[in-house]
Enzyme design. Structure first.
Site, short mmCIF file in Angstrom:
data_model
loop_
_atom_site.label_atom_id
_atom_site.label_comp_id
_atom_site.label_asym_id
_atom_site.label_seq_id
_atom_site.Cartn_x
_atom_site.Cartn_y
_atom_site.Cartn_z
N SER A 1 0.84 -1.19 0.00
CA SER A 1 0.00 0.00 0.00
C SER A 1 0.88 1.24 0.00
O SER A 1 2.09 1.15 0.20
CB SER A 1 -0.88 0.02 1.25
OG SER A 1 -0.04 0.16 2.39
N LYS A 2 0.25 2.37 -0.19
CA LYS A 2 0.99 3.63 -0.20
C LYS A 2 1.65 3.85 1.16
O LYS A 2 2.78 4.30 1.25
CB LYS A 2 0.02 4.77 -0.53
CG LYS A 2 0.71 6.12 -0.52
CD LYS A 2 -0.19 7.19 -1.04
CE LYS A 2 0.38 8.57 -0.87
NZ LYS A 2 1.20 8.82 0.28
N ARG A 3 0.91 3.49 2.21
CA ARG A 3 1.44 3.68 3.57
C ARG A 3 2.73 2.86 3.76
O ARG A 3 3.71 3.34 4.29
CB ARG A 3 0.38 3.25 4.58
CG ARG A 3 0.38 4.09 5.85
CD ARG A 3 -0.92 3.87 6.61
NE ARG A 3 -1.25 2.45 6.63
CZ ARG A 3 -0.92 1.61 7.62
NH1 ARG A 3 -0.25 2.05 8.64
NH2 ARG A 3 -1.27 0.34 7.56
N ASP B 1 5.52 4.44 1.71
CA ASP B 1 5.99 5.69 2.33
C ASP B 1 6.91 5.37 3.50
O ASP B 1 7.96 5.97 3.67
CB ASP B 1 4.80 6.51 2.86
CG ASP B 1 4.05 7.21 1.73
OD1 ASP B 1 4.56 7.17 0.58
OD2 ASP B 1 2.96 7.77 1.98
#
Ligand code: GLU
Length: 524
Positions: A265-267, A270
């Site tokens: 996921s983006k999380r 990141d």
């Protein structure tokens, strides 16, 4: 007659296109091209509440950068225009009406509170499937339970309503997935999904199936998260009498976190510090900037190659595939069911491979340009090519090529003191000074000549050349390791090399002296 292969990538413009979406687009493209078919980009933007400005354009730019060029799309046009669902609204209404007329869909007037109440009643009764379907629909406010007059009166009065599909009570829905084999679902596990919303717009399910049919899509290749919707889609094909035109399905395996624990996921990206979007994406709502693969220095062909192996395998150990190679080799039967780990180190490895395979001329031109615009450094093309040849095996990203080439243009500012302490002594001082003197005024055309000269000088002094190589490198570049030293001298030229060595010997002596003073102080 066999139908022409037609596949579509059908993103909803609800945000930046994630790397997983790019893989879906790529697999569709490869499949289409392998079969000399068509790759279509269709924008599924019927959900106005989730519309994000700029997201559609971002998809188009990302595909273009990756070399995944649609044959038909909102900008490329095509035989089945328009390719944006928001411009096709009239088409869906017709089919919703057809389903209503056949008694295969119905109006429902339930309020959110009433729906909630139904679910909690089912829950209290111990049911697992809290669905609006044959088990519960007859307790609700819909055109199956209300009289025709009341239904008409409500509609005329402007009461909000939706249209739901009527899922059969007892039926088995089967579909053959090209990756997973046969999937069986009992209809009692399905929901009477909304196909037309209260704003009169179709939901994803209706619009997606209608468009796949109208656009003559032959294969639906999409992420695994859409597998639970597939039985409903099969039912829609059946209800609309399109079973013979139903596309084949292929649901792609999930892309997992690097440790294999859960979805990427983006999380996650990141947190781990790697990109998740192909190009830099600025979220128009939060204004948050997410750096893209492109801006991080990834080459599009390297990224495409990396993505192609997320779930697909060629059946051999081969890893390097150009887009053309992929088109030639790609088949659905080589896509696995199991989730596939996203390993950013592997992505870097591909980038390194692709960068390394670029010609010195191409890299040299790039380097010459960048040095000029970024650092105001003028550099001959031949020099930029020589530098690129030396550095390309040592860097992963293009921007690193530029940064690490600065040793050729800027005198070392600092020297690694540990190396000085270890290697700077009377012998290395003699070696460096004599070699520097020797260089002065000489012209070398190859690094071999410099090597011979260096070795002869050392032999004459009775010094083992291997013992002074590192301190010589330090003197020239300020660093303890790097590209071929003799090439560095050739590129720098005799005068500059001589200069750097002489400057360095002075600096080394100063550092040594300061060290000695320090030691003396400690002894007192
Ligand atoms: N609009 C859906 C999405 O956002 C498309 C799913 C499909 O390919 O059917 O991914």
């Amino acid at each position: 007659m066999k139908r022409e292969v037609r596949v579509r990538f059908a993103p909803s413009p609800t945000g930046g296109l994630h790397i997983g979406g790019l893989r879906t687009a790529l697999f569709n493209y490869l499949f289409a091209k392998h079969h000399n078919g068509k790759f279509i980009l269709r924008i599924e933007d019927t959900d106005q509440s989730r519309f994000v400005p700029g997201a559609e354009e971002y998809v188009q730019r990302s595909l273009e950068w990756a070399g995944i060029i649609p044959d038909e799309s909102p900008i490329h046009g095509g035989q089945y225009v328009p390719y944006r669902q928001s411009e096709r609204e009239d088409k869906y209404l017709k089919y919703a009406q057809e389903l209503l007329d056949k008694g295969l869909a119905y109006f429902a007037f339930d309020t959110p509170a009433e729906l909630e109440e139904m679910r909690s009643k089912l829950k209290d009764a111990g049911l697992v499937n809290l669905n609006y379907n044959s088990a519960s629909r007859m307790t609700m406010k819909n055109s199956l339970t209300l009289s025709e007059d009341e239904v008409n009166a409500r509609i005329e009065a402007g009461d909000p309503y939706v249209v739901r599909i009527k899922v059969p009570a007892q039926d088995e829905i089967r579909l053959k997935d090209n990756i997973r084999g046969w999937v069986h679902v009992h209809s009692s596990a399905l929901d009477d999904k909304v196909i037309l919303k209260s704003d009169g717009l179709p939901t994803y399910h209706l619009a997606n199936v209608v468009d796949d049919y109208l656009m003559e899509i032959t294969h639906v290749i999409r992420g695994e998260e859409w597998l639970p919707s597939a039985p409903l889609h099969v039912l829609l094909y059946r209800y609309l009498g399109w079973e013979n035109e139903m596309p084949e399905f292929a649901h792609l395996p999930l892309i997992l976190k690097p440790d294999g624990n859960g979805k990427l996921s983006k999380r996650v990206a990141d947190k781990a510090g790697f990109p998740i979007f192909p190009l830099t994406w600025i979220d128009p709502v939060t204004d948050q900037t997410s750096i893209g693969f492109r801006e991080s220095g990834y080459l599009p062909d390297a990224l495409v190659n990396f993505l192609s192996l997320l779930g697909w395998n060629p059946g051999t150990d081969r890893e390097i595939f150009s887009m053309e190679d992929l088109i030639g080799s790609f088949t659905l039967d080589r896509i696995g069911k199991a989730g596939t780990k996203f390993d950013i180190e592997k992505a870097k490895w591909f980038n390194q491979q692709y960068l390394n395979s670029k010609s010195n001329q191409e890299l040299g031109e790039y380097l010459k340009n960048e040095l000029n615009t970024k650092y105001d450094i003028e550099c001959e093309l031949a020099t930029a090519e020589s530098i690129s040849a030396q550095l390309k095996t040592r860097v992963t990203f293009l921007h690193e090529l530029v940064d690490s080439s600065l040793i050729f243009f800027e005198k070392p500012g600092e020297y690694d003191q540990k190396i000085i302490r270890k290697r700077w002594n009377a012998e290395s001082e003699t070696a460096l000074k004599t070699f520097a003197q020797n260089l002065s005024g000489k012209e070398f055309s190859t690094s071999e000549e410099i090597k011979d000269d260096f070795q002869n000088t050392m032999n004459a002094l009775g010094i083992n050349p291997g013992k002074v190589m590192q301190i010589l490198r330090l003197a020239l570049t300020g660093e303890g390791s790097g590209p071929d030293l003799m090439e560095i001298i050739r590129i720098l030229g005799s005068e500059e090399s001589n200069n750097r060595i002489i400057n360095a010997t002075k600096a080394f002596n100063q550092i040594k002296r300061a060290d000695q003073d320090e030691e003396k102080k400690e002894d007192q």
